[in-house]
Scaffold this motif. Sequence first.
Motif: not given
Length: 453
Positions: A156-158, A184-196
């Motif tokens: 998948l894309s970032p 919540n184990p998902f809190v603090g995980v860095k995610i990249d939501l930049r437009s492709d």
Amino acid sequence: MASLEHVARDGRNHYRLRLSLDKKRIRIGLGEFNEEQANEAKEHIEHLVGQHRRGRPPAPSSADWLDRLPLEIHDRIASHGLVEARQRAELPRTVLAFMRAYIKSRTDWKKPENYRQAVDHLEAYLGKDAPLGSLVKGDVERWQRWMIDDKKGPKLSPNTAGQNVKRCRQMMRQAVDDNLIESNPFVGVKIDLRSDTSKNRFIAADQATAIMEACPDQEWRVIFGLCRFAGLRCPSEVLRLRWSDIQWNRGRFKVTAPKTKRYGKGTRIVPLFREVRTELDALFSIVGPGLECAADSYVIQRYRCSEANLRTTYNKIVERAGLAVYPKPFMALRASRRTELERSGRHKNHVLNDWFGHSGAIAETHYLSVTEDDFLDALADEPASNVPSTDLEGTQEGTSVDSAGPSADQQKPKKANDCVPEMAGKALGKANQYTRRDSNPQPSVPKTDALSN
């Protein structure tokens, strides 16, 4: 006495009560309560503590308040023995089972399939279900990298992988509110939501004409016209358009926008552009609103079934028009219209934002694109002397195309003095007019003296 405190954590603002019960200090979180609701809860819970010490049931007003409480808040109060717990089904205690049960309970979601896909990817990574408390932040980060880079992953894309993490984080937040896990184990995980931007496409006017002519019926011509020339979101806004929303005499129509309703902008007014009005007029003459059907009926009738996949049909139309299928087709149509109107320079930015239902920052990030016309305009502004010519007739290599032929000065090799500025060259020419002298000159003898001797 209980004390009310305001807590800001993980971007969420909430209230909680601190009080003493059976010689112990306890805390009760109040979830999404606002200040007024939190103060009301403080009064009732203080009453419940007093009744608990006396061994008496709560007053009718507090009992009614307890009945109106959300389940998670009621359970928190019941966990301290102040009231009896409500009867409810046992919640799943594993990650995947809890998420799937939570998705099933959210009947208000418009696209639950996006959340199901996120859970499917998590299940493919874990291999089997796991206890809720066993998942940690490191597992989530490894899952995110697996979705993007691993050979066995979905590649998948970032941006898409980040959306999956974000959706799972939302679902696991409910597990924290249900006191099934502490964090919540998902809190603090860095995610990249930049437009492709690699998927962006601009549908030019000639391409739009070809697609319009390839549409199988008039309803599809209206669907395409609303997307390409009015910038409506499809299918959410297109399928909600009613004949009663169109103000023919004023040249505009109302758009119902469920996506922006949560921000207080559930509707907007859009001009009845010429291309859109032409197609709506043709469909109006066919269906006859107010005669053959209700005056407030939906404009699009044939493709309202949830099983009708508009994207699949549209891709077939594009192929029939002799064009290549492109990604994110309906967004590309909407973005093309925004770019087109932006290039025209006829409308202010805030006007276009109001018509399209998004901000200028969103338009620059996701909608606006550089077109072929932009490059042509840039070349049209260049002076003719700056544009290299391809007509080499009568010229020689290394010479200017503006001259008829090389002059005698051009044929001679240049000397160092040729590079001297004009004024300096004139001065140098005057200096060269003096007669060169011997390094050891002798005094000259006058002619009269020589003759006299």
